[in-house]
Design a protein around this motif. Structure first.
Motif, PDB file in Angstrom:
ATOM      1  N   GLY A  76       0.796  -1.216   0.000  1.00 50.15           N
ATOM      2  CA  GLY A  76       0.000   0.000   0.000  1.00 50.15           C
ATOM      3  C   GLY A  76       0.834   1.274   0.000  1.00 50.15           C
ATOM      4  N   ASP A  77       2.128   1.168   0.290  1.00 54.54           N
ATOM      5  CA  ASP A  77       2.999   2.351   0.222  1.00 54.54           C
ATOM      6  C   ASP A  77       3.166   2.771  -1.226  1.00 54.54           C
ATOM      7  N   GLU A  78       3.140   4.029  -1.423  1.00 54.86           N
ATOM      8  CA  GLU A  78       3.329   4.563  -2.769  1.00 54.86           C
ATOM      9  C   GLU A  78       4.828   4.757  -3.018  1.00 54.86           C
ATOM     10  N   PRO A  79       5.355   4.225  -4.109  1.00 54.03           N
ATOM     11  CA  PRO A  79       6.771   4.462  -4.393  1.00 54.03           C
ATOM     12  C   PRO A  79       7.013   5.936  -4.729  1.00 54.03           C
ATOM     13  N   HIS A  80       8.241   6.371  -4.514  1.00 50.72           N
ATOM     14  CA  HIS A  80       8.606   7.753  -4.829  1.00 50.72           C
ATOM     15  C   HIS A  80       8.732   7.919  -6.339  1.00 50.72           C
ATOM     16  N   ASP A  81       8.841   9.180  -6.767  1.00 49.85           N
ATOM     17  CA  ASP A  81       9.009   9.416  -8.204  1.00 49.85           C
ATOM     18  C   ASP A  81      10.458   9.136  -8.617  1.00 49.85           C
ATOM     19  N   LEU A  82      10.673   9.072  -9.901  1.00 49.71           N
ATOM     20  CA  LEU A  82      11.972   8.708 -10.463  1.00 49.71           C
ATOM     21  C   LEU A  82      13.077   9.666 -10.022  1.00 49.71           C
ATOM     22  N   THR A  83      12.786  10.960  -9.942  1.00 52.02           N
ATOM     23  CA  THR A  83      13.795  11.944  -9.558  1.00 52.02           C
ATOM     24  C   THR A  83      14.325  11.663  -8.155  1.00 52.02           C
ATOM     25  N   LEU A  86      16.606   8.648  -8.320  1.00 48.80           N
ATOM     26  CA  LEU A  86      17.895   9.018  -8.933  1.00 48.80           C
ATOM     27  C   LEU A  86      18.772   9.784  -7.945  1.00 48.80           C
ATOM     28  N   ALA A  87      18.163  10.665  -7.154  1.00 53.24           N
ATOM     29  CA  ALA A  87      18.925  11.409  -6.147  1.00 53.24           C
ATOM     30  C   ALA A  87      19.474  10.466  -5.078  1.00 53.24           C
ATOM     31  N   ILE A  88      18.692   9.485  -4.695  1.00 55.48           N
ATOM     32  CA  ILE A  88      19.130   8.512  -3.687  1.00 55.48           C
ATOM     33  C   ILE A  88      20.281   7.669  -4.242  1.00 55.48           C
ATOM     34  N   ALA A  89      20.142   7.211  -5.483  1.00 57.64           N
ATOM     35  CA  ALA A  89      21.219   6.441  -6.111  1.00 57.64           C
ATOM     36  C   ALA A  89      22.471   7.306  -6.262  1.00 57.64           C
ATOM     37  N   ALA A  90      22.288   8.576  -6.629  1.00 63.00           N
ATOM     38  CA  ALA A  90      23.426   9.480  -6.790  1.00 63.00           C
ATOM     39  C   ALA A  90      24.148   9.694  -5.468  1.00 63.00           C
ATOM     40  N   ALA A  91      23.394   9.855  -4.388  1.00 67.60           N
ATOM     41  CA  ALA A  91      24.020  10.044  -3.075  1.00 67.60           C
ATOM     42  C   ALA A  91      24.878   8.844  -2.706  1.00 67.60           C
ATOM     43  N   ALA A  92      24.336   7.647  -2.882  1.00 69.00           N
ATOM     44  CA  ALA A  92      25.107   6.434  -2.576  1.00 69.00           C
ATOM     45  C   ALA A  92      26.327   6.322  -3.493  1.00 69.00           C
TER      46      ALA A  92
END
Length: 173
Positions: A76-83, A86-92
């Motif tokens: 039931g959780d809504e996934p976040h948008d693509l941006t 991408l920001a989360i992947a970029a941070a890692a």
């Protein structure tokens, strides 16, 4: 040996002239500190900056964080948008890349003996350039964290704090 007007060296190739030319050539390949000068193309430099971040490790970190986020979603959780993803992947990616460059800076003396082909010991990239590159990657990691905090609307800048904390912990390690 005489210098012609076209700046070409005219050599009669006798044994004395050839050995003099070799000595002259060796002499101009050293700088004022006695270190051998090496010339590298822009492609060598760019390739070495990329090698320093160890792309397989940094990309894997970005993908792993995204995979973990999807696994952590409740029904039931809504996934976040693509941006946001991408920001989360970029941070890692940037935190890991920063750690890889920092590791090469710390291991410089060991790598001169054990891995002289790496960008720093081979002098394709200087220690100063590597330190600047490490700082740039750190800034991008923190910037990515700030974007995450903005996109997710955290009251406390937890992603920014995470990027700073992890970068510093990896540096200390």
């Amino acid at each position: 040996m005489r210098v012609m007007h076209s700046s070409k060296i005219n050599c009669d190739c006798s044994p004395n002239s050839v050995s003099t030319l070799k000595i002259f050539t060796k002499a101009i390949n050293f700088d004022h500190t006695g270190m051998q000068q090496k010339s590298f193309t822009i492609n060598d430099k760019i390739g070495s900056y990329v090698r320093l971040v160890r792309p397989p490790n940094s990309i894997t970190a970005g993908i792993a964080v995204i995979a973990a986020m999807f696994l952590a979603l409740n029904e039931g959780d809504e996934p976040h948008d693509l941006t946001t993803y991408l920001a989360i992947a970029a941070a890692a990616f940037f935190v890991t890349a920063h750690a890889m460059v920092h590791n090469d800076i710390v291991d410089y003396e060991v790598d001169k003996v054990n891995s002289p082909e790496r960008p720093l010991p081979s002098q394709i990239i200087s220690l100063k350039e590597a330190k600047i590159w490490s700082i740039i990657l750190f800034i991008f990691a923190v910037g990515s964290g700030m974007i995450i905090d903005y996109r997710i609307s955290f009251a406390f800048p937890i992603a920014t704090f995470w990027a700073i904390q992890n970068s510093l912990l990896l540096d200390a390690y």
